[in-house]
Design a protein around this motif. Structure first.
Motif, mmCIF file in Angstrom:
data_model
loop_
_atom_site.group_PDB
_atom_site.id
_atom_site.type_symbol
_atom_site.label_atom_id
_atom_site.label_comp_id
_atom_site.label_asym_id
_atom_site.label_seq_id
_atom_site.Cartn_x
_atom_site.Cartn_y
_atom_site.Cartn_z
ATOM 1 N N ILE A 1 24.519 73.476 27.695
ATOM 2 C CA ILE A 1 23.566 74.588 27.731
ATOM 3 C C ILE A 1 23.275 74.960 26.289
ATOM 4 O O ILE A 1 24.186 75.313 25.535
ATOM 5 C CB ILE A 1 24.141 75.799 28.487
ATOM 6 C CG1 ILE A 1 24.575 75.396 29.900
ATOM 7 C CG2 ILE A 1 23.118 76.937 28.554
ATOM 8 C CD1 ILE A 1 25.364 76.467 30.626
ATOM 9 N N LYS A 2 22.031 74.856 25.887
ATOM 10 C CA LYS A 2 21.666 75.105 24.493
ATOM 11 C C LYS A 2 20.694 76.271 24.380
ATOM 12 O O LYS A 2 19.719 76.338 25.143
ATOM 13 C CB LYS A 2 21.029 73.850 23.898
ATOM 14 C CG LYS A 2 21.917 72.621 23.936
ATOM 15 C CD LYS A 2 21.191 71.405 23.402
ATOM 16 C CE LYS A 2 22.059 70.148 23.513
ATOM 17 N NZ LYS A 2 21.324 68.939 23.055
ATOM 18 N N ARG A 3 20.993 77.163 23.472
ATOM 19 C CA ARG A 3 20.055 78.253 23.210
ATOM 20 C C ARG A 3 18.992 77.739 22.251
ATOM 21 O O ARG A 3 19.304 77.261 21.156
ATOM 22 C CB ARG A 3 20.762 79.463 22.608
ATOM 23 C CG ARG A 3 19.827 80.665 22.464
ATOM 24 C CD ARG A 3 20.538 81.900 21.946
ATOM 25 N NE ARG A 3 19.592 83.001 21.822
ATOM 26 C CZ ARG A 3 19.291 83.860 22.781
ATOM 27 N NH1 ARG A 3 19.867 83.743 23.975
ATOM 28 N NH2 ARG A 3 18.411 84.826 22.581
ATOM 29 N N LEU A 4 17.737 77.843 22.650
ATOM 30 C CA LEU A 4 16.631 77.311 21.869
ATOM 31 C C LEU A 4 16.198 78.293 20.792
ATOM 32 O O LEU A 4 16.452 79.499 20.890
ATOM 33 C CB LEU A 4 15.460 76.977 22.795
ATOM 34 C CG LEU A 4 15.814 76.082 23.993
ATOM 35 C CD1 LEU A 4 14.601 75.888 24.883
ATOM 36 C CD2 LEU A 4 16.348 74.739 23.521
ATOM 37 N N SER A 5 15.578 77.781 19.760
ATOM 38 C CA SER A 5 15.132 78.637 18.665
ATOM 39 C C SER A 5 13.929 79.478 19.101
ATOM 40 O O SER A 5 13.223 79.148 20.057
ATOM 41 C CB SER A 5 14.751 77.771 17.466
ATOM 42 O OG SER A 5 13.702 76.873 17.813
ATOM 43 N N GLY A 6 13.689 80.550 18.388
ATOM 44 C CA GLY A 6 12.571 81.434 18.734
ATOM 45 C C GLY A 6 13.066 82.696 19.414
ATOM 46 O O GLY A 6 13.984 82.657 20.238
ATOM 47 N N LYS A 7 12.448 83.819 19.089
ATOM 48 C CA LYS A 7 12.904 85.110 19.613
ATOM 49 C C LYS A 7 12.170 85.561 20.880
ATOM 50 O O LYS A 7 12.651 86.424 21.601
ATOM 51 C CB LYS A 7 12.745 86.185 18.537
ATOM 52 C CG LYS A 7 13.586 85.946 17.293
ATOM 53 C CD LYS A 7 13.406 87.076 16.299
ATOM 54 C CE LYS A 7 14.269 86.858 15.064
ATOM 55 N NZ LYS A 7 14.106 87.949 14.064
ATOM 56 N N ASN A 8 11.003 85.005 21.123
ATOM 57 C CA ASN A 8 10.182 85.538 22.214
ATOM 58 C C ASN A 8 10.117 84.628 23.428
ATOM 59 O O ASN A 8 9.161 84.677 24.212
ATOM 60 C CB ASN A 8 8.756 85.803 21.696
ATOM 61 C CG ASN A 8 8.755 86.838 20.577
ATOM 62 O OD1 ASN A 8 9.455 87.847 20.660
ATOM 63 N ND2 ASN A 8 7.970 86.579 19.532
ATOM 64 N N ARG A 9 11.127 83.760 23.596
ATOM 65 C CA ARG A 9 11.140 82.871 24.748
ATOM 66 C C ARG A 9 11.558 83.631 26.008
ATOM 67 O O ARG A 9 12.531 84.385 25.978
ATOM 68 C CB ARG A 9 12.104 81.703 24.527
ATOM 69 C CG ARG A 9 11.653 80.718 23.462
ATOM 70 C CD ARG A 9 12.705 79.624 23.299
ATOM 71 N NE ARG A 9 12.310 78.633 22.313
ATOM 72 C CZ ARG A 9 11.594 77.535 22.596
ATOM 73 N NH1 ARG A 9 11.219 77.322 23.862
ATOM 74 N NH2 ARG A 9 11.275 76.680 21.651
ATOM 75 N N THR A 10 10.855 83.402 27.078
ATOM 76 C CA THR A 10 11.238 84.012 28.358
ATOM 77 C C THR A 10 12.510 83.376 28.878
ATOM 78 O O THR A 10 13.391 84.058 29.424
ATOM 79 C CB THR A 10 10.106 83.822 29.391
ATOM 80 O OG1 THR A 10 8.901 84.381 28.874
ATOM 81 C CG2 THR A 10 10.471 84.510 30.703
#
Length: 383
Positions: free
Chosen positions: A20-29
Motif C-alpha cells: 500500500i503506497k501513499r501517492l504524492s500530491g495533497k489534493n488526491r481524493t
C-alpha cells in the motif's frame, strides 16, 4: 473520508502480501494505491512494476482490499463497499479483519521453528539462501558453523525458547570458546531479526553467557629484549598502549570501555566470562605516567577500533625490528611477568579474569585493591 484515525505506524505487511503506497500530491481524493504482490522480475532480478488493484482514501481500506485479494475474495470495484458502508459497520469490518490477520499472523509465527527463523534470517542478512551454490564468505561460514552447533534447537518452536534453553546449548557444547562465541552471536542476531518481524515475544539471547575461560587465547609473550626496546620507544602512541596492556593484562577489546581511576590508581572493567567481567586491576607504577599522558592526549585508552590498532601495532613492531606480536600477546606477557616475579597465583587469576575451579577460592576469596597492588608491584622493569 477517513474511518479509522491515521496512525504513525501501520502494521507491517508480510512478504507476498502486496503493498500500500501513499501517492504524492495533497489534493488526491484517493491517495493510497493498493498493489498486488510482484510475481515477475527483469533480467537483473528487479521486480517488474505491477498495476494497482485500486485507489482508496484510507490505508486500512487498502489493507482490507489486500486481505480480500489474498483469499481470492476481491473483484474490481469491490472497494466501493468500503465507501458505501456506514462508519460503524466499516469500522467493525476493518476491526474484524485486523483481528483475524493478527491472529493468523501469530499462529503462523508460533509454528516457525528455530531452523525456519534461521533460514529467513540468513537470506535477509546475506541476500541469498542458506544452501546457495558457490563459495561462502568467511562470515557466512561462521554463521553456518554456529547454526550446526545449535542442532538441538533446529526443530524447536522459536517462540517457545527460553533463556535456560539457549544457555543449556552453550553450557553443553564441548567445543572451544571461539565456537561458543559464534553460537551466542548467532542467537543475538536471530533474535534481532525475529524481534523486528514480530516472531518472538522477548529477546532471551541477552541473558546467555559463556561460563568458561577463553581456551583459544594462545600467544607468545614479548621477550625481555623486546620489552626493553618498547620502553626505549615509549613515547610512540601505539607503543604506549602496548606497554599498558603488557602491565595490566586486559584483552584489547576491553580497553574500549575500561574505566580508569587515577585517584586510587586502578582499572575497572572486563568482558566475556563471569570471572572476567567487572574486575579491578591496580595500575602499575611503571605505566602510570603513560596512562596519564595518553588520557590527557586521547581522553581514552583506545581511541580507534581494535582492528585499526592491530594494523598500527604490526607496523610499529616491524619498524623496530621486533617479530610480529598480536595484541593478545600482551596479555600473555602480563601472565609471564606475574609468573617470573612470583605474583601469587590466585591474585594473577583475579587480575586476568580467570575462573576458579575450587569452591574455596570461588566462593570465599576476598582480595582488596591494596592486596592486588602489593602483588602487581612485584613486577620490575626488564633490563
Amino acid at each position: 473520508m477517513c474511518i479509522v484515525g491515521r496512525r504513525k505506524k501501520y502494521p507491517k505487511l508480510p512478504n507476498g502480501f502486496g503493498s500500500i503506497k501513499r501517492l504524492s500530491g495533497k489534493n488526491r481524493t484517493n491517495p493510497y494505491g493498493v498493489y498486488p504482490p510482484t510475481t515477475e522480475f527483469d533480467s537483473d532480478g528487479n521486480p517488474v512494476p505491477v498495476k494497482a488493484l485500486c485507489y482508496v482514501d484510507d490505508w486500512y481500506k487498502g489493507f482490507t482490499v489486500l486481505t480480500w485479494y489474498k483469499h481470492g475474495e476481491y473483484y474490481p470495484g469491490r472497494e466501493k463497499e468500503l465507501t458505501e458502508a456506514g462508519n460503524s459497520s466499516l469500522n467493525g469490518m476493518i476491526e474484524k479483519i485486523l483481528s483475524k490477520y493478527s491472529q493468523s499472523k501469530r499462529e503462523i509465527a508460533d509454528q516457525k521453528t528455530f531452523a525456519d527463523i534461521f533460514l529467513e534470517y540468513y537470506e535477509n542478512k546475506f541476500g541469498q539462501p542458506y544452501n546457495h551454490p558457490g563459495k561462502k564468505r568467511p562470515m557466512e561460514r561462521s554463521v553456518c558453523a554456529a547454526y550446526k552447533n545449535s542442532s538441538v534447537l533446529h526443530n524447536e518452536s522459536f517462540r517457545n525458547l527460553t533463556a535456560n534453553t539457549l544457555q543449556s546449548v552453550v553450557d553443553d557444547c564441548p567445543l572451544k570458546h571461539a565456537s561458543l562465541e559464534l553460537i551466542v552471536t548467532l542467537f543475538h542476531q536471530m533474535y534481532a531479526y525475529a524481534d523486528a518481524n514480530d516472531l518472538c515475544d522477548k529477546d532471551y539471547s541477552k541473558y546467555v553467557t559463556i561460563n568458561i575461560d577463553d581456551d583459544d587465547e594462545h600467544g607468545v609473550p614479548f621477550t625481555d629484549e623486546e620489552l626493553v626496546m618498547l620502553w626505549k620507544n615509549q613515547n610512540d602512541p601505539t607503543i604506549e598502549l602496548i606497554l599498558i596492556m603488557c602491565y595490566s593484562g586486559f584483552r584489547i577489546s576491553e580497553y574500549l570501555s575500561l574505566e580508569v581511576n587515577t585517584t586510587d590508581w586502578s582499572f575497572f572493567g572486563g568482558l566475556k566470562t563471569d570471572a572476567g567481567k567487572n574486575r579491578i586491576v591496580p595500575i602499575h607504577t611503571l605505566i602510570r605516567p603513560i596512562v596519564i599522558r595518553r588520557l590527557n592526549r586521547e581522553k581514552t585508552l583506545l581511541p580507534v577500533t581494535t582492528q585499526k590498532f592491530r594494523v598500527r601495532m604490526y607496523d610499529v613492531l616491524e619498524s623496530l625490528g621486533i617479530e610480529k606480536h598480536t595484541p593478545h600477546d600482551c596479555r600473555h606477557t602480563f601472565n609471564s611477568l606475574c609468573d617470573r616475579f612470583s605474583v601469587v597465583e590466585r591474585d594473577k587469576k583475579l587480575m586476568l579474569g580467570h575462573a576458579f575451579s575450587d569452591v574455596t577460592n570461588k566462593v570465599y576469596l576476598h582480595r582488596t585493591l591494596e592486596d592486588l597492588r602489593g602483588e602487581i608491584e612485584k613486577i620490575k622493569l626488564c633490563r
